[in-house]
Design an enzyme around this catalytic site. Structure first.
Site, PDB file in Angstrom:
ATOM      1  N   GLY A  73      39.279  13.915  32.740  1.00 40.19           N
ATOM      2  CA  GLY A  73      39.675  13.229  33.971  1.00 40.19           C
ATOM      3  C   GLY A  73      39.254  13.887  35.262  1.00 40.19           C
ATOM      4  O   GLY A  73      39.057  13.219  36.271  1.00 40.19           O
ATOM      5  N   ASP A 116      51.544  14.445  35.966  1.00 42.07           N
ATOM      6  CA  ASP A 116      52.491  13.367  35.682  1.00 42.07           C
ATOM      7  C   ASP A 116      53.811  14.018  35.287  1.00 42.07           C
ATOM      8  O   ASP A 116      54.651  14.314  36.131  1.00 42.07           O
ATOM      9  CB  ASP A 116      51.890  12.485  34.590  1.00 42.07           C
ATOM     10  CG  ASP A 116      52.733  11.267  34.276  1.00 42.07           C
ATOM     11  OD1 ASP A 116      53.757  11.076  34.954  1.00 42.07           O
ATOM     12  OD2 ASP A 116      52.385  10.504  33.364  1.00 42.07           O
TER      13      ASP A 116
HETATM   14  P1  IMP Z   1      51.230  15.352  32.132  1.00 39.69           P
HETATM   15  O1  IMP Z   1      51.000  16.395  31.081  1.00 39.69           O
HETATM   16  O2  IMP Z   1      52.327  14.410  31.757  1.00 39.69           O
HETATM   17  O3  IMP Z   1      51.421  15.933  33.515  1.00 39.69           O
HETATM   18  O4  IMP Z   1      49.957  14.426  32.115  1.00 39.69           O
HETATM   19  C1  IMP Z   1      48.793  14.792  32.706  1.00 39.69           C
HETATM   20  C2  IMP Z   1      47.595  14.163  32.038  1.00 39.69           C
HETATM   21  O5  IMP Z   1      47.849  12.819  31.606  1.00 39.69           O
HETATM   22  C3  IMP Z   1      46.491  14.041  33.053  1.00 39.69           C
HETATM   23  O6  IMP Z   1      45.649  15.159  32.962  1.00 39.69           O
HETATM   24  C4  IMP Z   1      45.778  12.774  32.653  1.00 39.69           C
HETATM   25  O7  IMP Z   1      44.748  13.088  31.754  1.00 39.69           O
HETATM   26  C5  IMP Z   1      46.797  11.949  31.963  1.00 39.69           C
HETATM   27  N1  IMP Z   1      47.344  10.911  32.857  1.00 39.69           N
HETATM   28  C6  IMP Z   1      48.607  10.831  33.335  1.00 39.69           C
HETATM   29  N2  IMP Z   1      48.771   9.758  34.108  1.00 39.69           N
HETATM   30  C7  IMP Z   1      47.571   9.143  34.134  1.00 39.69           C
HETATM   31  C8  IMP Z   1      47.102   7.937  34.789  1.00 39.69           C
HETATM   32  O8  IMP Z   1      47.801   7.232  35.520  1.00 39.69           O
HETATM   33  N3  IMP Z   1      45.800   7.612  34.570  1.00 39.69           N
HETATM   34  C9  IMP Z   1      44.969   8.348  33.780  1.00 39.69           C
HETATM   35  N4  IMP Z   1      45.370   9.478  33.168  1.00 39.69           N
HETATM   36  C10 IMP Z   1      46.655   9.865  33.333  1.00 39.69           C
HETATM   37 MG    MG Z   2      43.752  15.162  32.298  1.00 35.35          MG
END
Ligand code: IMP
Ligand code: MG
Length: 189
Positions: free
Chosen positions: A58, A117
């Site tokens: 990403g 996120d």
């Molecule tokens: P976390 O571990 O829940 O903070 O998620 C982070 C990872 O989830 C990011 O590095 C993204 O790869 C993916 N992610 C979370 N939300 C989105 C979104 O809205 N679009 C695309 N990828 C997302």
């Molecule tokens: Mg990511």
């Protein structure tokens, strides 16, 4: 048929069920904010040669723009982790898919991520990288959910609502990374 060829071409071209909304963050706003982040990182790292560590996939677009917005010699490397697979719900488990090629001991590391996120991915990566004894470790994210815990994140591009977003490197099921703006994605109910 060769094993590497998809048996059904429509499986490759088929779009995920749902709809890409109008730009949430336009290409111009992205460019402007990335320039600001680059200036800030430049000021904060004068006289050093930071190692930018991008989290694949990403962060690849953001990181390529950010690297060029920093007015210092930089080095780049990438890691790949997986926490979602192809779903839009976190599995709660972070797995290293590709590790760094660089020894980060004594280096000034800036971890570059597309979006924070739940914060699970960043918490995991921060712990993993700090165990390798870098001289410094900062985190730079393009996007953060309003509810995200940002105490340990030094550089944040934009805070966004809870909708799933695509474009500027971010995907839904490997689609839409190529879009120039960040858009919300509304999955079919
Ligand atoms: P976390 O571990 O829940 O903070 O998620 C982070 C990872 O989830 C990011 O590095 C993204 O790869 C993916 N992610 C979370 N939300 C989105 C979104 O809205 N679009 C695309 N990828 C997302
Ligand atoms: Mg990511």
């Amino acid at each position: 048929m060769a094993a590497s060829e998809p048996s059904d071409a429509s499986a490759v071209t088929r779009l995920p069920p749902g709809r890409v909304g109008p730009p949430l963050i336009t290409a111009d706003r992205l460019a402007e904010r990335v320039r600001e982040l680059g200036r800030q990182i430049t000021e904060d790292h004068r006289g050093r040669r930071p190692l930018l560590v991008g989290v694949l996939k990403g962060a690849f677009v953001f990181m390529s723009d950010l690297a060029r917005a920093i007015d210092l010699p930089v080095e780049i490397d990438f890691m790949a982790v997986s926490s979602y697979g192809e779903a839009t719900e976190s599995s709660g488990v972070v797995r290293i898919v590709k590790d760094l090629e660089t020894d980060i001991a004594g280096r000034d590391v800036i971890l570059v991520e597309d979006i924070v996120d739940s914060g699970l991915t960043l918490r995991y990566l921060r712990r993993l990288l700090s165990d390798r004894r870098p001289a410094s470790l900062e985190i730079c994210v393009l996007l953060a959910r309003a509810r995200a815990e940002l105490d340990e994140v030094r550089y944040v591009g934009f805070t966004i609502p809870d909708d799933w977003v695509v474009g500027y490197g971010l995907d839904v099921g490997e689609h839409y990374r190529e879009l120039q703006a960040v858009h919300s994605f509304e999955p079919d109910a």
